[in-house]
Design a protein around this motif. Structure first.
Motif, short mmCIF file in Angstrom:
data_model
loop_
_atom_site.label_atom_id
_atom_site.label_comp_id
_atom_site.label_asym_id
_atom_site.label_seq_id
_atom_site.Cartn_x
_atom_site.Cartn_y
_atom_site.Cartn_z
N ILE A 141 0.82 -1.21 0.00
CA ILE A 141 0.00 0.00 0.00
C ILE A 141 0.85 1.27 0.00
N ASP A 142 2.18 1.10 0.03
CA ASP A 142 3.12 2.22 -0.05
C ASP A 142 3.90 2.06 -1.35
N ALA A 143 4.14 3.16 -2.05
CA ALA A 143 4.75 3.04 -3.37
C ALA A 143 5.53 4.30 -3.74
N VAL A 144 6.46 4.11 -4.69
CA VAL A 144 7.18 5.20 -5.33
C VAL A 144 6.83 5.17 -6.81
N PHE A 145 6.51 6.34 -7.35
CA PHE A 145 6.19 6.49 -8.77
C PHE A 145 7.18 7.49 -9.39
N ALA A 146 7.48 7.29 -10.66
CA ALA A 146 8.40 8.19 -11.36
C ALA A 146 7.87 8.49 -12.75
N SER A 147 8.12 9.70 -13.21
CA SER A 147 7.72 10.09 -14.57
C SER A 147 8.34 9.15 -15.60
N HIS A 148 7.64 8.99 -16.71
CA HIS A 148 8.24 8.30 -17.84
C HIS A 148 9.43 9.14 -18.33
N GLY A 149 10.51 8.47 -18.64
CA GLY A 149 11.75 9.16 -18.98
C GLY A 149 12.78 9.03 -17.89
N ILE A 150 12.34 8.79 -16.65
CA ILE A 150 13.24 8.47 -15.56
C ILE A 150 13.54 6.97 -15.63
N GLU A 151 14.79 6.59 -15.49
CA GLU A 151 15.17 5.18 -15.48
C GLU A 151 15.10 4.65 -14.05
N VAL A 152 14.26 3.66 -13.83
CA VAL A 152 14.14 3.04 -12.51
C VAL A 152 15.18 1.93 -12.42
N LEU A 153 16.14 2.08 -11.52
CA LEU A 153 17.23 1.12 -11.37
C LEU A 153 16.90 0.03 -10.37
N GLY A 154 15.91 0.25 -9.56
CA GLY A 154 15.47 -0.74 -8.57
C GLY A 154 14.59 -0.08 -7.55
N CYS A 155 13.62 -0.84 -7.01
CA CYS A 155 12.70 -0.26 -6.03
C CYS A 155 12.08 -1.37 -5.22
N GLY A 156 12.02 -1.17 -3.89
CA GLY A 156 11.36 -2.13 -3.03
C GLY A 156 11.68 -1.88 -1.57
N VAL A 157 11.17 -2.74 -0.73
CA VAL A 157 11.45 -2.66 0.71
C VAL A 157 12.90 -3.10 0.93
N PRO A 158 13.70 -2.31 1.65
CA PRO A 158 15.13 -2.61 1.78
C PRO A 158 15.44 -3.74 2.77
N LEU A 159 14.85 -4.90 2.52
CA LEU A 159 15.15 -6.07 3.33
C LEU A 159 16.59 -6.51 3.05
#
Length: 256
Positions: free
Chosen positions: A203-221
């Motif tokens: 239920i928690d999230a990060v969003f980025a504009s198109h054109g941004i390169e997402v290198l990784g995303c998640g809970v830092p386990l």
């Protein structure tokens, strides 16, 4: 966890690798030292907080958390009804704005903490949100969020927050139709964010504009310096950490 996220840096072309952390901190009612350890270990350039203290001496509480995490208060807090932005010295701040959303009788007041910043040669907007518990209220708030990003007149934007619904929800999908859902784009670490003892929902999230390169995303386990005990003690939500490469739109300046 397969890999460690890239560290923050400015590329030779001025684009910036930026670490963004989203965290619902439950008004600092839990173990604040554990919370600070988690944030420091994630080494974020920006922290988009939800449920920051809103009442007595709220500015003092926000400043104390910033000091404990070697960051600075950027905007938000009580003036945004809970969302708060912290930043590192990498960020050059162009402007900030706290936005209060329409108050619905019987519901908590909601708002956005926003800022326009430059890191390296990358200029972008940041918005922290905490959407309503009400199924009827959230879709309109998601629409206002998209409108707010549009009104900021920035080439790129990063949005993060507690949406109070999963990716199947109408509000989550409305935002994801306009921006990249960073976990879905480049999953890393853990997926579910609530609750820390038995996380079963994202239920928690990060969003980025198109054109941004997402290198990784998640809970830092299992992220270096982040312990399971601290994650359980710090809040009733788990944080979401994203590494993003944001293109340059301005001449780059040296940053630390």
């Amino acid at each position: 966890m397969a890999t460690v996220l890239p560290n923050s840096r400015t590329e030779p072309d001025g684009s910036a690798v930026v670490r963004v952390l989203s965290y619902n901190v439950r008004s600092l009612r839990d173990d604040e030292d554990a919370l600070a350890r988690v944030i420091r270990a994630c080494a974020p350039d920006l922290v988009l907080i939800q449920e920051a203290p809103r009442f007595f001496r709220w500015r003092k509480h926000a400043a104390r958390l910033a000091a404990k995490t070697d960051l600075f208060v950027l905007s938000g807090g009580a003036t945004a009804a809970g969302p708060l932005l912290l930043c590192s010295l990498r960020a050059t701040v162009e402007r900030t704005q706290d936005v209060l959303l329409p108050l619905v009788q019987g519901q908590h007041r909601r708002g956005f903490a926003t800022a326009v910043v430059t890191i390296g040669g990358a200029r972008f907007g940041a918005l922290s949100c905490h959407l309503s518990l009400s199924d009827a209220e959230r879709p309109a708030q998601a629409g206002l969020l998209i409108d707010q990003i549009t009104s900021m007149d920035v080439p790129y934007a990063v949005v993060a927050g507690d949406l109070n619904e999963t990716p199947a929800g109408r509000s989550f999908q409305r935002i994801a139709q306009q921006m990249q859902d960073c976990w879905a784009t480049a999953p890393w670490g853990g997926e579910n964010t609530f609750d820390p003892d038995r996380p079963r929902r994202r239920i928690d999230a990060v969003f980025a504009s198109h054109g941004i390169e997402v290198l990784g995303c998640g809970v830092p386990l299992d992220h270096p310096g982040v312990s399971a005990a601290d994650l359980r003690a710090a809040s009733d939500h788990l944080p979401v950490l994203a590494a993003l490469r944001i293109p340059a739109v301005l001449p780059a300046f040296a940053d630390s």
